[in-house]
Design an enzyme around this catalytic site. Sequence first.
Site, short mmCIF file in Angstrom:
data_model
loop_
_atom_site.label_atom_id
_atom_site.label_comp_id
_atom_site.label_asym_id
_atom_site.label_seq_id
_atom_site.Cartn_x
_atom_site.Cartn_y
_atom_site.Cartn_z
N ARG A 162 105.77 41.94 46.70
CA ARG A 162 105.91 40.49 46.78
C ARG A 162 105.29 39.98 48.08
O ARG A 162 105.36 40.67 49.10
CB ARG A 162 107.41 40.18 46.75
CG ARG A 162 107.80 38.72 46.85
CD ARG A 162 107.60 38.02 45.55
NE ARG A 162 108.32 36.76 45.48
CZ ARG A 162 107.98 35.80 44.63
NH1 ARG A 162 106.98 35.95 43.79
NH2 ARG A 162 108.68 34.68 44.57
N THR A 206 100.95 33.19 36.60
CA THR A 206 101.51 34.55 36.51
C THR A 206 100.97 35.27 35.29
O THR A 206 100.64 34.66 34.29
CB THR A 206 103.05 34.47 36.45
OG1 THR A 206 103.52 33.78 37.59
CG2 THR A 206 103.70 35.84 36.42
N THR A 211 101.55 37.62 40.26
CA THR A 211 101.52 36.15 40.33
C THR A 211 100.79 35.63 41.55
O THR A 211 100.67 36.34 42.56
CB THR A 211 102.98 35.62 40.35
OG1 THR A 211 102.97 34.19 40.25
CG2 THR A 211 103.71 36.01 41.61
N ASN A 258 101.80 32.34 41.86
CA ASN A 258 102.78 31.27 41.66
C ASN A 258 102.24 30.22 40.69
O ASN A 258 102.19 30.47 39.51
CB ASN A 258 103.28 30.66 42.96
CG ASN A 258 104.53 29.82 42.71
OD1 ASN A 258 105.21 30.02 41.70
ND2 ASN A 258 104.84 28.90 43.58
N ASP A 276 108.38 29.35 46.51
CA ASP A 276 109.54 30.00 45.89
C ASP A 276 110.71 30.13 46.86
O ASP A 276 111.81 30.52 46.47
CB ASP A 276 109.15 31.38 45.33
CG ASP A 276 108.60 31.27 43.91
OD1 ASP A 276 108.82 30.23 43.26
OD2 ASP A 276 107.94 32.21 43.44
N SER A 322 112.20 35.49 43.52
CA SER A 322 111.32 35.40 42.36
C SER A 322 112.13 35.45 41.07
O SER A 322 113.27 35.91 41.05
CB SER A 322 110.35 36.59 42.39
OG SER A 322 109.61 36.66 41.20
O1 DON Z 1 107.94 34.63 41.35
C1 DON Z 1 108.22 33.66 40.64
O2 DON Z 1 109.30 33.52 40.11
C2 DON Z 1 107.17 32.61 40.38
N1 DON Z 1 106.24 32.57 41.47
C3 DON Z 1 106.51 32.88 39.08
C4 DON Z 1 105.52 31.83 38.69
C5 DON Z 1 105.05 31.94 37.30
O3 DON Z 1 105.60 32.63 36.50
C6 DON Z 1 103.86 31.11 36.93
N2 DON Z 1 103.56 31.21 35.53
N3 DON Z 1 103.13 31.25 34.59
#
Ligand code: DON
Length: 581
Positions: free
Chosen positions: A100, A365, A383, A385, A407, A436
């Site tokens: 991450r 993502t 991701t 984000n 996040d 996340s």
């Molecule tokens: O880590 C997370 O929860 C977010 N940054 C995820 C973002 C995401 O899933 C975007 N999507 N399609």
Amino acid sequence: MRNKYLIIGLVICNLLFPYVVFAASFEPVWGRDGMVAASVSPAAPAGQAILERGGNAVDAAIASAFMAAVAHPFSSGLGGGLFAVVHDAKSGENFALDARETAPAAATAEFYRENPETIRKGARSVGVPGFVQGLWELHQRFGSLPWAELIEPAIALAENGVSVTIWHHKIVNWAAPALEDFPETRRIQTINGVSPPLGWKLVQSDLAQSLRLIQEKGRQALAVGAIAKKIEQATDGAVTELDLARYEVKWREPIIGNYRGYQYVAMPPPSSGGVLIKEMLNVLQRYDLAALGHNSSEYIHLVASVGKLAFADRAQVLGDPDFYPVPIERLTSMAHADELAKRIRTDGQPQVKATLDTPPDDSGTTHISVLDSSGNAVAITQTINTLFGSKITVPGTGIALNNEMDDFSIDPTTPNAWEAVGADANAVKPGKRPLSSMTPMIVLKDDRAVMSMGGSMGTLIISSVLQTFLNRVEFDFDAQHAVMAPRFHHQWQPDTLSIEADIPLDVRTRLEELGHTLRERSMIGAVQLSLYDSESCYFWGGADGRRDSAAAGANIGEIQAVSLEQRCSVINSNRVKAVPE
Ligand code: DON
């Protein structure tokens, strides 16, 4: 709705042929020797080819992950981060890798409280990326084919051009206005500010060069040297060369739970996914869900109520466990499930307060699910984000930088792009990882990996993965139906029950009678599912037609006309059995 999926499926099939012909079909994809399901269509055959060349599930996942980074540069890539859950058949052990992004050393909570608009876009929204380090670490520990070989298909795609699909076109069209202030992203990803047309070959030469450097130097390519310097320049010093040099991936203890004879292995904090899945399944296993009926009002009400309670816990006490004492044991205990179960009502909603609303954007993502014939399994969610992350592409590298700082929680009442709120547990601190929702998950039955799954779309991922798991385990759906069935989502705040369009009117009416404020959404997550069925001795793939996903089955050697018993005996002899130390 079914027709809509069929049409989208057919169009995608036409566009992708001869890549993979099964994306978004109603049939699951089959494979005799393994399966790759990915939310980026070219990533599935890239992984399949690696499996068929004798690579293991980790090799295939790495090749797919790099391919996904090139094919959907708006969704994930070298400037982002990832989580991976691995089941190693040889040792029988399960692993959770945390790559991450982290808050840069200079980031402070005060800065974002005073400048909240900087957390979602631009230099200050960027977390220190972990993507390359994560894939490198996975390869070091489990890889069997050479690193260079796994990156080659992605380099070729970046050099020769990605063929623009409907999804790609739509996403860039949507993002284009926001790219006006980001000249490098606009230059590479649009044609003078306009989304490239269907079938356009999007060439990413700078990205190809960065990938070549990574192919040569491995993790060092991002940790030190020219790329690191350029990242520091592109973020005006918000992410420094020192931040990049100091970045570390972490192996963490996975969240493990049991549900009706299945064992699931999921991502622990700083993901909220594993903890919430376990909290919810601990409560749900007290009910006869199959008897309630799939997506009946009683079923949706129950699962959404449990979701609401679990998300309230998420907002209050989940964050990076290296910075905050996240009560994982308590939240995932049966005693806590008892408490939650007492709060569920059949005549209305469990009481928890507050309403907040902001529109999220989807698609920052990507998820990849792989099973191989030795019994190994990998689930990677990667991701940047939101769409194109921070919107910054680092000049001369083709690398789109994440906006993962969003996040974090600025304060308890300011929601992030996914409308999630959080507390001190998820406040910004230098070196800390933002909470996340990514939920890569592997499911075992009788010690064999039978499912690899995960999804995309922020907080909606957790509900999507939970419901896909239940679709399979409780309702016996095949892989494709398990990912395509209509979904719903509740995350406590905002206090609304999101539903997809296919939820019927009578069910909606009953849910409203139970006090839910309904909100129809065009899609709730996109889940990719690879599964192994020990009765047919085939691997099956479910690719979510809500996005440009695909599944591709591996078949090594000629297809033989053999009996079920013979096929199963070959499959079982391929499987590596865990040897206790
Ligand atoms: O880590 C997370 O929860 C977010 N940054 C995820 C973002 C995401 O899933 C975007 N999507 N399609």
